[in-house]
Design a protein around this motif. Structure first.
Motif, PDB file in Angstrom:
ATOM      1  N   PRO A 106     -13.201 -38.933  -5.403  1.00 24.09           N
ATOM      2  CA  PRO A 106     -12.352 -40.009  -5.280  1.00 24.09           C
ATOM      3  C   PRO A 106     -12.815 -41.100  -6.603  1.00 24.09           C
ATOM      4  CG  PRO A 106     -13.371 -39.601  -3.370  1.00 24.09           C
ATOM      5  CD  PRO A 106     -14.007 -38.571  -4.196  1.00 24.09           C
ATOM      6  N   ALA A 107     -11.774 -41.874  -6.956  1.00 32.51           N
ATOM      7  CA  ALA A 107     -12.005 -42.930  -7.850  1.00 32.51           C
ATOM      8  C   ALA A 107     -12.947 -44.063  -7.421  1.00 32.51           C
ATOM      9  CB  ALA A 107     -10.843 -43.720  -8.254  1.00 32.51           C
ATOM     10  N   PRO A 128      -7.000 -41.380  -6.824  1.00 33.17           N
ATOM     11  CA  PRO A 128      -7.044 -43.097  -6.061  1.00 33.17           C
ATOM     12  C   PRO A 128      -7.144 -42.725  -4.457  1.00 33.17           C
ATOM     13  CG  PRO A 128      -4.898 -42.362  -7.009  1.00 33.17           C
ATOM     14  CD  PRO A 128      -5.902 -41.194  -7.520  1.00 33.17           C
ATOM     15  N   LEU A 129      -7.737 -43.657  -4.121  1.00 26.65           N
ATOM     16  CA  LEU A 129      -7.768 -43.729  -2.565  1.00 26.65           C
ATOM     17  C   LEU A 129      -6.358 -44.003  -2.120  1.00 26.65           C
ATOM     18  CD1 LEU A 129     -10.903 -45.762  -1.876  1.00 26.65           C
ATOM     19  CD2 LEU A 129     -10.719 -43.260  -1.986  1.00 26.65           C
ATOM     20  N   ARG A 134      -8.704 -44.985   2.148  1.00 27.63           N
ATOM     21  CA  ARG A 134      -9.273 -43.818   2.540  1.00 27.63           C
ATOM     22  C   ARG A 134      -9.216 -42.637   1.280  1.00 27.63           C
ATOM     23  NH1 ARG A 134      -5.325 -43.454   7.816  1.00 27.63           N
ATOM     24  NH2 ARG A 134      -3.997 -43.031   5.720  1.00 27.63           N
ATOM     25  N   VAL A 135     -10.206 -41.917   1.479  1.00 30.28           N
ATOM     26  CA  VAL A 135     -10.080 -40.771   0.678  1.00 30.28           C
ATOM     27  C   VAL A 135      -8.748 -39.924   0.894  1.00 30.28           C
ATOM     28  CG1 VAL A 135     -11.311 -38.473  -0.097  1.00 30.28           C
ATOM     29  CG2 VAL A 135     -12.658 -40.689   0.191  1.00 30.28           C
ATOM     30  N   ASP A 136      -7.971 -39.624  -0.336  1.00 29.37           N
ATOM     31  CA  ASP A 136      -6.832 -38.741   0.090  1.00 29.37           C
ATOM     32  C   ASP A 136      -7.212 -37.468  -0.144  1.00 29.37           C
ATOM     33  OD1 ASP A 136      -4.308 -37.909   0.208  1.00 29.37           O
ATOM     34  OD2 ASP A 136      -3.667 -38.951  -1.574  1.00 29.37           O
ATOM     35  N   LEU A 137      -7.540 -36.747   0.918  1.00 31.67           N
ATOM     36  CA  LEU A 137      -7.681 -35.234   0.879  1.00 31.67           C
ATOM     37  C   LEU A 137      -6.511 -34.462   0.573  1.00 31.67           C
ATOM     38  CD1 LEU A 137      -9.667 -34.812   4.271  1.00 31.67           C
ATOM     39  CD2 LEU A 137     -10.563 -35.019   2.047  1.00 31.67           C
ATOM     40  N   SER A 138      -5.348 -34.926   0.647  1.00 37.90           N
ATOM     41  CA  SER A 138      -4.217 -34.095   0.042  1.00 37.90           C
ATOM     42  C   SER A 138      -4.018 -34.183  -1.590  1.00 37.90           C
ATOM     43  CB  SER A 138      -2.764 -34.627   0.496  1.00 37.90           C
ATOM     44  OG  SER A 138      -2.637 -35.956   0.044  1.00 37.90           O
ATOM     45  N   ALA A 139      -4.872 -34.994  -2.284  1.00 41.45           N
ATOM     46  CA  ALA A 139      -4.842 -35.067  -3.569  1.00 41.45           C
ATOM     47  C   ALA A 139      -5.651 -33.983  -4.209  1.00 41.45           C
ATOM     48  CB  ALA A 139      -5.176 -36.489  -4.119  1.00 41.45           C
ATOM     49  N   PHE A 140      -6.545 -33.398  -3.628  1.00 39.25           N
ATOM     50  CA  PHE A 140      -7.580 -32.460  -4.186  1.00 39.25           C
ATOM     51  C   PHE A 140      -6.741 -31.282  -4.473  1.00 39.25           C
ATOM     52  CE2 PHE A 140     -10.783 -34.972  -1.877  1.00 39.25           C
ATOM     53  CZ  PHE A 140     -11.442 -35.725  -3.111  1.00 39.25           C
ATOM     54  N   SER A 141      -7.401 -30.570  -5.455  1.00 33.92           N
ATOM     55  CA  SER A 141      -6.406 -29.296  -5.848  1.00 33.92           C
ATOM     56  C   SER A 141      -7.474 -28.297  -6.249  1.00 33.92           C
ATOM     57  CB  SER A 141      -5.662 -29.698  -7.277  1.00 33.92           C
ATOM     58  OG  SER A 141      -6.775 -29.754  -8.328  1.00 33.92           O
ATOM     59  N   ASN A 153     -16.877 -42.486   3.457  1.00 32.25           N
ATOM     60  CA  ASN A 153     -16.968 -42.548   2.007  1.00 32.25           C
ATOM     61  C   ASN A 153     -18.004 -43.791   1.688  1.00 32.25           C
ATOM     62  OD1 ASN A 153     -16.492 -41.941  -0.713  1.00 32.25           O
ATOM     63  ND2 ASN A 153     -14.756 -43.643  -0.711  1.00 32.25           N
ATOM     64  N   ALA A 154     -18.558 -43.779   0.546  1.00 26.91           N
ATOM     65  CA  ALA A 154     -19.380 -44.922   0.033  1.00 26.91           C
ATOM     66  C   ALA A 154     -18.686 -45.830  -1.072  1.00 26.91           C
ATOM     67  CB  ALA A 154     -20.918 -44.775  -0.092  1.00 26.91           C
ATOM     68  N   PRO A 155     -18.349 -46.743  -1.183  1.00 27.20           N
ATOM     69  CA  PRO A 155     -18.742 -47.819  -0.087  1.00 27.20           C
ATOM     70  C   PRO A 155     -17.591 -48.493   0.921  1.00 27.20           C
ATOM     71  CG  PRO A 155     -18.060 -49.087  -2.113  1.00 27.20           C
ATOM     72  CD  PRO A 155     -17.777 -47.454  -2.488  1.00 27.20           C
ATOM     73  N   THR A 156     -16.718 -47.416   1.089  1.00 27.35           N
ATOM     74  CA  THR A 156     -15.390 -47.930   1.620  1.00 27.35           C
ATOM     75  C   THR A 156     -15.728 -47.782   3.228  1.00 27.35           C
ATOM     76  OG1 THR A 156     -14.318 -45.881   1.184  1.00 27.35           O
ATOM     77  CG2 THR A 156     -13.917 -47.665  -0.178  1.00 27.35           C
ATOM     78  N   ALA A 157     -16.694 -46.837   3.694  1.00 28.27           N
ATOM     79  CA  ALA A 157     -16.959 -46.801   4.986  1.00 28.27           C
ATOM     80  C   ALA A 157     -15.970 -45.803   5.792  1.00 28.27           C
ATOM     81  CB  ALA A 157     -17.456 -48.125   5.705  1.00 28.27           C
ATOM     82  N   HIS A 158     -14.941 -45.353   5.345  1.00 24.22           N
ATOM     83  CA  HIS A 158     -13.875 -44.517   6.151  1.00 24.22           C
ATOM     84  C   HIS A 158     -14.369 -43.027   6.220  1.00 24.22           C
ATOM     85  CE1 HIS A 158     -10.465 -42.066   6.891  1.00 24.22           C
ATOM     86  NE2 HIS A 158     -10.188 -42.652   7.472  1.00 24.22           N
TER      87      HIS A 158
END
Length: 351
Positions: A106-107, A128-129, A134-141, A153-158
């Motif tokens: 994540p960025a 990008p979130l 939130r971490v966008d799991l669908s963006a991972f390849s 996630n740190a530091p967003t906590a989701h």
């Protein structure tokens, strides 16, 4: 810069940890647990035979690995231990992500990940979130050297659910997916149960947060035997004795006191929810948290100025001077009394 440094060292921008003050302050900047370790830890410190320290520790840390295996329902051969999860992560970067392809992350995430990439010459691809931070799991390849993210996630906590991460693992099967669970005990859902069905999943954790052992430096990884052996090969090429015998005994004592563990994390979660409510009453916008910290901003007040105002009044929080996070403060959850003091000072600063 010294002419004696290698080019790689000259180009490094090291990780900057949170301030560790020498004076007495309310310390809400490094996500430490506000409560002491289990009483059994103190007993180990009192009773540990000093004569044992003249001997090298077990290079395989078998007793600690067995205790972790019991805690997480895996085999000891599926467990790796190191000096804090940061060391475990560093070894994982060397063992699994040096493929010549970009490592995806994540960025906005734990800021040590880019440091390791620079140290080991790993190209990174930041994603990008989503619009809710939130971490966008669908963006991972699957077209990468691997995937790493913290959950929560740190530091967003989701934090994402186990099912959501299982869906990611169904898509990415031939590169390591590393899930950093440093904060999972404060409301997240661990993905350790997925290890048995996903041989490319590596889960890391730490004793620093929910076990109140930040000063001891103990971390671990759980995965298939294939992944753990990869970590061991790197470890044994660098330091065959990473966990000292006293640290191992303390870690085992902390793991065995489930009642203390549950009580402490329960108090942190209750205080977090109470603090979020009070911050919102002061006009702060607070991201949902499944960790032992909250990330907040105030639409009418500059975060840097609030940070300085708190610091002048003896309260430390974390301010990240980056474009994405410049107007946010990350606030670790302390005791009720500490959080009451925080709110009192913020009331004055935001009035």
């Amino acid at each position: 810069m010294s002419q004696l440094w290698s080019p790689a060292v000259r180009e490094l921008t090291p990780y900057v940890p949170g301030e560790q003050p020498r004076e007495r302050v309310i310390k809400l900047n490094t996500n430490e647990n506000p409560y002491p370790p289990a009483p059994s830890v103190e007993a180990v410190l009192r009773e540990y035979p000093a004569d044992h320290l003249r001997l090298y520790p077990d290079p395989e840390s078998r007793a600690l690995r067995q205790a972790l295996a019991r805690e997480y329902g895996v085999e000891p051969e599926q467990v790796f231990v190191g000096n804090g999860s940061d060391e475990v992560l560093a070894l994982a970067f060397q063992a699994f992500f040096c493929h010549g392809e970009p490592l995806e992350m994540p960025a906005i995430t734990y800021s040590f990940y880019p440091v390791y990439c620079r140290l080991y010459g790993i190209e990174r691809r930041t994603l990008p979130l989503d619009d809710q931070w939130r971490v966008d799991l669908s963006a991972f390849s699957a077209n990468s050297a691997g995937v790493i993210f913290a959950n929560p996630n740190a530091p967003t906590a989701h934090g994402h659910s186990r099912d959501a991460i299982a869906a990611l693992l169904e898509r990415i099967t031939d590169r390591v997916v590393l899930v950093d669970e440093a904060y999972v005990d404060f409301g997240g859902e661990s993905v350790v149960p997925l290890v048995s069905s996903h041989p490319n999943l590596l889960v890391t954790g730490t004793f620093s947060k929910s076990r109140s052992l930040a000063g001891m430096r103990l971390g671990y990884a759980i995965g298939t035997r294939e992944l753990i052996e990869g970590l061991e090969r790197v470890k044994d090429s660098f330091n065959s004795y990473p966990i000292d015998s006293l640290a191992s005994a303390i870690g085992i004592a902390a793991l065995e006191d489930r009642e203390h563990f549950d009580a402490c994390r329960g108090k942190v979660i209750t205080t977090r929810e109470r603090t979020v409510k009070r911050l919102k009453e002061l006009g702060f916008e607070t991201l949902p948290s499944q960790a032992n910290f909250v990330l907040v901003e105030h639409p009418d007040f500059d975060a840097a100025q609030l940070f300085v105002g708190l610091r002048e009044r003896g309260i430390l929080v974390r301010h990240f001077n980056t474009d994405a996070l410049r107007n946010f403060l990350r606030i670790s959850i302390g005791t009720d009394d500490e959080m009451d003091s925080l709110i009192e000072v913020l009331e004055a600063l935001c009035s």
